[in-house]
Design a protein around this motif. Structure first.
Motif, mmCIF file in Angstrom:
data_model
loop_
_atom_site.group_PDB
_atom_site.id
_atom_site.type_symbol
_atom_site.label_atom_id
_atom_site.label_comp_id
_atom_site.label_asym_id
_atom_site.label_seq_id
_atom_site.Cartn_x
_atom_site.Cartn_y
_atom_site.Cartn_z
ATOM 1 N N GLY A 8 9.885 18.802 4.143
ATOM 2 C CA GLY A 8 9.010 19.079 3.011
ATOM 3 C C GLY A 8 7.596 19.473 3.362
ATOM 4 N N GLY A 9 7.252 19.440 4.630
ATOM 5 C CA GLY A 9 5.909 19.854 5.016
ATOM 6 C C GLY A 9 5.723 21.354 4.867
ATOM 7 N N GLY A 10 4.471 21.809 5.019
ATOM 8 C CA GLY A 10 4.200 23.227 4.911
ATOM 9 C C GLY A 10 2.726 23.502 4.712
ATOM 10 N N LEU A 11 2.446 24.729 4.294
ATOM 11 C CA LEU A 11 1.079 25.187 4.054
ATOM 12 C C LEU A 11 0.834 25.244 2.549
ATOM 13 C CD1 LEU A 11 -1.602 26.491 4.999
ATOM 14 C CD2 LEU A 11 -0.400 28.705 4.953
ATOM 15 N N LEU A 20 7.048 15.195 0.472
ATOM 16 C CA LEU A 20 7.728 14.933 1.726
ATOM 17 C C LEU A 20 8.919 14.006 1.490
ATOM 18 C CD1 LEU A 20 4.715 14.267 4.131
ATOM 19 C CD2 LEU A 20 5.718 16.451 3.423
ATOM 20 N N SER A 21 9.970 14.235 2.262
ATOM 21 C CA SER A 21 11.153 13.368 2.218
ATOM 22 C C SER A 21 11.447 12.868 3.624
ATOM 23 C CB SER A 21 12.368 14.133 1.697
ATOM 24 O OG SER A 21 12.162 14.607 0.390
ATOM 25 N N VAL A 79 13.085 7.982 1.642
ATOM 26 C CA VAL A 79 11.752 7.637 1.167
ATOM 27 C C VAL A 79 10.977 8.940 0.967
ATOM 28 C CG1 VAL A 79 10.840 7.318 3.523
ATOM 29 C CG2 VAL A 79 9.697 6.222 1.585
ATOM 30 N N TYR A 80 10.137 8.937 -0.056
ATOM 31 C CA TYR A 80 9.406 10.144 -0.447
ATOM 32 C C TYR A 80 7.899 9.889 -0.405
ATOM 33 C CZ TYR A 80 13.996 11.186 -2.435
ATOM 34 O OH TYR A 80 15.337 11.392 -2.620
ATOM 35 N N LEU A 81 7.156 10.972 -0.261
ATOM 36 C CA LEU A 81 5.700 10.916 -0.403
ATOM 37 C C LEU A 81 5.286 12.121 -1.247
ATOM 38 C CD1 LEU A 81 3.181 9.295 0.456
ATOM 39 C CD2 LEU A 81 2.846 10.993 2.269
ATOM 40 N N CYS A 96 7.283 9.525 9.258
ATOM 41 C CA CYS A 96 7.988 8.473 8.542
ATOM 42 C C CYS A 96 8.166 7.284 9.483
ATOM 43 C CB CYS A 96 9.348 9.019 8.113
ATOM 44 S SG CYS A 96 10.412 7.872 7.243
ATOM 45 N N ALA A 97 8.092 6.072 8.930
ATOM 46 C CA ALA A 97 8.190 4.871 9.758
ATOM 47 C C ALA A 97 9.020 3.804 9.067
ATOM 48 C CB ALA A 97 6.793 4.317 10.052
ATOM 49 N N ALA A 98 9.771 3.049 9.858
ATOM 50 C CA ALA A 98 10.560 1.928 9.338
ATOM 51 C C ALA A 98 10.116 0.653 10.044
ATOM 52 C CB ALA A 98 12.044 2.167 9.580
#
Length: 124
Positions: A8-11, A20-21, A79-81, A96-98
């Motif tokens: 999901g990243g980008g400009l 973001l996923s 998880v989403y942002l 992403c972190a767990a």
């Protein structure tokens, strides 16, 4: 093995939005606090947001509060942002972190698993 895969990243232009996923596999997703960190060029990696197992308790860095929203879907192991009102200073690689025992603001040293990161670039 455990995998956390971000997408999901980008400009995007300043003021814009991105989502973001992070898809997790190889772990009991619902047993982990999930979070996002970011690292800007020339800077240390920093905490952005976290969400506890139940999906109710959330925590944010002061710099993103009110603009970024973390959520999770335990059925989809994701998880989403949601990132709104983006600023050039949000430009960074987002990870992403767990964290099995994480509460509140996550500590980098306590994270059990990391994703590979996704680039977010916000132009002015």
């Amino acid at each position: 093995q455990v995998q956390l895969v971000e997408s999901g990243g980008g400009l995007v232009q300043a003021g814009g939005s991105l989502r973001l996923s992070c898809a997790a596999s190889g772990l009991t997703f619902s047993s982990y606090t999930m979070g996002w960190f970011r690292q800007a060029p020339g800077k240390e990696r920093e905490f952005v947001a976290a969400i506890r197992m139940n999906g109710v308790s959330t925590y944010y860095a002061g710099s993103v509060k009110g603009r970024l929203t973390i959520s999770r879907d335990n059925g989809q192991n994701t998880v989403y942002l949601q990132m709104n009102s983006l600023k050039p200073e949000d430009t960074a690689v987002y990870y992403c972190a767990a964290d099995r025992w994480g509460v509140g603001i996550l500590k980098e040293s306590a994270v059990d698993y990391w994703g590979q990161g996704t680039q977010v670039t916000v132009s002015s």
